[in-house]
Design an enzyme around this catalytic site. Structure first.
Site, PDB file in Angstrom:
ATOM      1  N   GLY A 177       0.489  -6.880  -8.211  1.00 11.57           N
ATOM      2  CA  GLY A 177       0.128  -6.698  -6.818  1.00 11.57           C
ATOM      3  C   GLY A 177      -1.126  -7.460  -6.460  1.00 11.57           C
ATOM      4  O   GLY A 177      -1.252  -8.011  -5.359  1.00 11.57           O
ATOM      5  N   SER A 232      -9.610  -0.660  -0.168  1.00 15.13           N
ATOM      6  CA  SER A 232      -8.761  -1.490  -1.018  1.00 15.13           C
ATOM      7  C   SER A 232      -9.426  -2.828  -1.270  1.00 15.13           C
ATOM      8  O   SER A 232      -9.609  -3.626  -0.347  1.00 15.13           O
ATOM      9  CB  SER A 232      -7.393  -1.709  -0.370  1.00 15.13           C
ATOM     10  OG  SER A 232      -6.664  -2.706  -1.069  1.00 15.13           O
ATOM     11  N   GLN A 274      -8.084  -5.229  -2.861  1.00 16.16           N
ATOM     12  CA  GLN A 274      -7.086  -6.284  -2.710  1.00 16.16           C
ATOM     13  C   GLN A 274      -6.946  -6.708  -1.256  1.00 16.16           C
ATOM     14  O   GLN A 274      -6.874  -7.903  -0.954  1.00 16.16           O
ATOM     15  CB  GLN A 274      -5.747  -5.803  -3.268  1.00 16.16           C
ATOM     16  CG  GLN A 274      -5.751  -5.607  -4.773  1.00 16.16           C
ATOM     17  CD  GLN A 274      -4.428  -5.080  -5.300  1.00 16.16           C
ATOM     18  OE1 GLN A 274      -3.443  -4.974  -4.562  1.00 16.16           O
ATOM     19  NE2 GLN A 274      -4.392  -4.746  -6.581  1.00 16.16           N
ATOM     20  N   ASP A 324      -7.840   2.969 -11.216  1.00  6.85           N
ATOM     21  CA  ASP A 324      -6.973   2.569 -12.326  1.00  6.85           C
ATOM     22  C   ASP A 324      -7.159   3.445 -13.559  1.00  6.85           C
ATOM     23  O   ASP A 324      -6.291   3.467 -14.439  1.00  6.85           O
ATOM     24  CB  ASP A 324      -7.233   1.110 -12.707  1.00  6.85           C
ATOM     25  CG  ASP A 324      -6.696   0.138 -11.665  1.00  6.85           C
ATOM     26  OD1 ASP A 324      -5.753   0.503 -10.942  1.00  6.85           O
ATOM     27  OD2 ASP A 324      -7.218  -0.982 -11.578  1.00  6.85           O
TER      28      ASP A 324
END
Length: 446
Positions: free
Chosen positions: A99, A173, A175, A323
């Site tokens: 991702g 986020s 990302q 994570d």
């Protein structure tokens, strides 16, 4: 070396002892591949994570004009960039299971003057991409999610000139933040991002490393980048990934007789929240810092902690440890008292639904665990027993429950472990060495 599909462990009776060299940071490796590929000139890259995810990103960058010259080891090489003159890829770009790779590359490709298509495996094709499509579309990008599931990959991108924006992230986020900032560095003007909580800041640190104009507010919540930029190649050594170190941190904390030293681990303040959580639970951890500039790193020594206790995990610390929550849940199962994890609904849209898969596997091993919409509640103190578990094709679920098996009665078998190679290709070798030679002090190199 790729992981086996099925891995079994049993209780490490004599403890885990030795020194482990942690492979390169996954998040940083993706970003180094992307920025180095666009740069002017050549750079030496050391300790790149040669996992399937990161290698897919590196191959993608070769498709748009970067060149890789092998070095003295697979993780060391020379990366020659395309001097901000990338070529259109001649075929679709395979992001595999990543991702991070897909979302970050989408930000770059949206601002480049050609068409491209990003695709991935079954797991990646089920993860949400609308979160990056929305801000990039506001910038003027033409992107389409073409997957069977709405808002999911494959992504078709018609790149072109974008407009700078000021964007407030709807969720914390790294990302999404990075996708917007990477598009912004290729866009004329200043692009600004506001985040509701501080997320990992590797993109901002690498912007500074490569001399890309970027400013960060004192509280870390507001970031601006001014483009278009001209990136100059600069040598880099990537620190070890603390998300990979997390498995050994927990294993040594829960297995009696253990003492491990983890070498050259990244200590970025936006990533090392697991150290604070474990210390709050009573873990015996000491850190020796070696390098403070850029991406800080150092050695971490962790010893068995017989008095681990439950804690509350939630709020602003969640993006920092997202994570590591599955393996922290394993630690909670061996701690006295109750651990509550909340504000972690993001776990639902990872490689697996990590709330459901973590709780399900804990229960299968005999732990008291409850699933909630945005987290879980684990009451420790019960003896865990080995059993056969599914990884759900999720590398972090597989590694987390192999750690649980190191202090469970009987054998623990994880099925579907090949995806471990997406983030930690040397994991099985290190696990076997630690289990096989528990009394011998060894330097375990990935």
């Amino acid at each position: 070396m790729a992981a086996s599909d099925t891995i079994s462990v049993s209780r490490a009776i004599c403890g885990l002892r030795g020194a482990v060299c942690i492979p390169g940071d996954k998040s940083i490796s993706h970003r180094v591949a992307i920025l180095g590929a666009l740069a002017r000139g050549s750079m030496q890259v050391k300790n790149f994570l040669c996992s399937e995810d990161c290698l897919n990103t590196l191959r993608a960058m070769e498709q748009i004009g970067a060149r890789i010259t092998p070095g003295d080891a697979p993780e060391n090489f020379t990366l020659t960039g395309c001097s901000m003159q990338p070529n259109a890829p001649q075929k679709d770009i395979d992001c595999g299971n990543s991702g991070t790779g897909m979302r970050l590359m989408a930000g770059v490709l949206a601002a480049l003057p050609f068409e491209s298509r990003l695709f991935g495996d079954r797991s990646l094709s089920s993860r949400p991409m609308k979160r990056i499509l929305d801000p990039l579309s506001i910038m003027g990008a033409r992107l389409e999610a073409c997957g069977e599931k709405p808002g999911c990959a494959p992504l078709h991108i018609c790149g072109g000139t974008l407009q700078p924006i000021r964007y407030t992230l709807p969720m914390a986020s790294a990302q999404v933040k990075s996708a917007v900032l990477l598009a912004g560095m290729l866009t004329r003007g200043t692009t600004a991002v506001h985040q509701p909580a501080v997320t990992r800041d590797h993109t901002e640190r690498l912007f500074a490393h490569f001399g890309i104009p970027c400013s960060v507010s004192e509280d870390g919540l507001d970031i601006e980048v001014t483009g278009p930029v001209d990136i100059t190649a600069k040598d880099i050594t990537i620190p070890g990934d603390i998300s990979s170190a997390a498995f050994w941190l927990v294993a040594a904390s829960i297995v009696p007789g253990s003492e491990l030293t983890l070498r050259n681990v990244g200590l970025n303040p936006t990533r090392c929240g697991i150290l604070a959580v474990l210390e709050r639970m009573g873990a015996d951890i000491s850190v020796h810092r070696i390098h403070e500039e850029g991406e800080p790193y150092g050695d971490i020594t962790v010893r068995y902690a017989p008095q681990l206790h439950g804690t509350e995990i939630g709020g602003a610390e969640i993006p920092n440890i997202i994570d590591e929550i599955p393996v922290l849940a394993v630690a909670a199962a061996f701690a006295q008292g109750t651990t509550t994890i909340r504000d972690a609904a993001e776990l639902r849209v990872k490689e697996s639904d990590r709330i459901a898969t973590t709780v399900g596997n804990l229960r299968a091993m005999g732990a008291a665990a409850e699933e909630h919409d945005d987290g879980m509640c684990i009451t420790g103190g019960s003896s865990l027993h080995g059993t056969t578990l599914q990884s759900f094709d999720d590398h972090r679920i597989a590694m987390s429950f192999l750690m649980a098996g190191l202090n469970a009665e009987g054998a623990t078998t994880l099925q579907g472990c090949r995806n471990i190679a997406t983030s930690y290709p040397s994991f099985e070798d290190t696990l076997n060495e630690l289990a096989r030679y528990p009394r011998r002090h060894r330097e375990l190199i990935p």
